[in-house]
Design a protein around this motif. Structure first.
Motif, PDB file in Angstrom:
ATOM      1  N   TYR A 123       0.873  -1.162   0.000  1.00 37.67           N
ATOM      2  CA  TYR A 123       0.000   0.000   0.000  1.00 37.67           C
ATOM      3  C   TYR A 123       0.916   1.219   0.000  1.00 37.67           C
ATOM      4  O   TYR A 123       1.920   1.248   0.706  1.00 37.67           O
TER       5      TYR A 123
ATOM      6  N   GLY B 296       0.530  -3.800   4.847  1.00 41.03           N
ATOM      7  CA  GLY B 296      -0.840  -4.161   5.192  1.00 41.03           C
ATOM      8  C   GLY B 296      -0.932  -5.236   6.245  1.00 41.03           C
ATOM      9  O   GLY B 296      -2.019  -5.559   6.713  1.00 41.03           O
TER      10      GLY B 296
ATOM     11  N   THR C  50       1.548  -5.643   9.270  1.00 42.48           N
ATOM     12  CA  THR C  50       1.769  -4.895  10.500  1.00 42.48           C
ATOM     13  C   THR C  50       1.341  -3.445  10.331  1.00 42.48           C
ATOM     14  O   THR C  50       1.116  -2.747  11.304  1.00 42.48           O
ATOM     15  N   ASN C  51       1.262  -3.016   9.073  1.00 39.95           N
ATOM     16  CA  ASN C  51       0.805  -1.678   8.740  1.00 39.95           C
ATOM     17  C   ASN C  51       1.791  -0.567   9.064  1.00 39.95           C
ATOM     18  O   ASN C  51       1.484   0.595   8.886  1.00 39.95           O
TER      19      ASN C  51
END
Lengths: 113, 116
Positions: free
Chosen positions: A32, A96, A98-99
């Motif tokens: 992302y 996406g 652990t972000n």
């Protein structure tokens, strides 16, 4: 491991001219992608994000970016800049899972009258 | 709309002292992230918490510790401060809407720590 490269540390441009800030990423998984702006002595504000779907993403303040998977790029563009766009711009990637965000080293957009 | 709140906004400490930074996430956000931004540097991920449990750890020194409390606010504790700890410390939060994951992180204004 993921990484982000912003090759241009500083981009000078005249007011009302178009601008492109370059961002390339590397990742072994789906990513992302985000662009954040930081005005002097302020926090980070999200300009736009790519999660999935259309590769052309429109954000706030007239900015847009295009996700190009084959070139692993996510360049930020604006057709006509204003003096008030002068700020540091950070490209960032997350997996996406652990972000957590991995940031590039930033590009200072310096808009001149 | 409510934003991420960080306190204090500015903090000056001497070497070897301790500091506590606080972060209050946006209401109903369950994940908190801490980042450190040195002078002229990009933000570096330190640590994150999801539902009060540590979810990921980055380049956080052993002298630092953090936790997330039952009301979802988080504190970053820094001991034996060094000159190199002088930086902007950002907290960010994210949450879930209608069962989905919100990947966007909302950043607070940061705490500027100066170690003398």
């Amino acid at each position: 491991a993921q990484s982000v490269t912003q090759l241009d540390s500083q981009v000078p441009v005249f007011e009302e001219a178009p601008v492109e800030l370059r961002c390339n990423y590397s990742s072994s998984v789906s990513v992302y992608l985000f662009w954040y702006v930081q005005y002097p002595n302020q926090g980070l504000q999200l300009l736009l994000k790519y999660l999935s779907g259309s590769t052309l993403v429109k954000g706030i303040n007239g900015f847009e970016a295009e996700f190009n998977k084959s070139q692993t790029s996510f360049h930020l563009r604006k057709p006509s800049v204003h003096i008030s766009d002068t700020a540091e711009y950070f490209c960032a990637v997350s997996d996406g899972a652990t972000n957590k965000l991995i940031f590039g080293t930033g590009t200072l957009l310096a808009v001149q009258p | 709309a409510a934003g991420v709140i960080q306190s204090p906004r500015h903090l000056i400490k001497e070497k070897r002292e301790t500091a506590t930074l606080k972060c209050y996430p946006i209401p109903r956000h369950d994940t908190v992230y801490w980042y450190q931004q040195g002078p002229g540097q990009d933000p570096q991920f330190l640590i994150s918490f999801y539902e009060k449990m540590q979810s990921d750890k980055g380049s956080i020194p052993d002298r630092f510790s953090a936790q997330q409390f039952s009301d979802y606010h988080s504190e970053l504790n820094m001991s034996s401060l060094e000159l190199g700890d002088s930086a902007l410390y950002f907290c960010a939060s994210s949450g879930r809407l209608a069962g989905g994951i919100m990947y966007e992180q909302f950043f607070g204004p940061g705490t500027r720590l100066t170690v003398l």
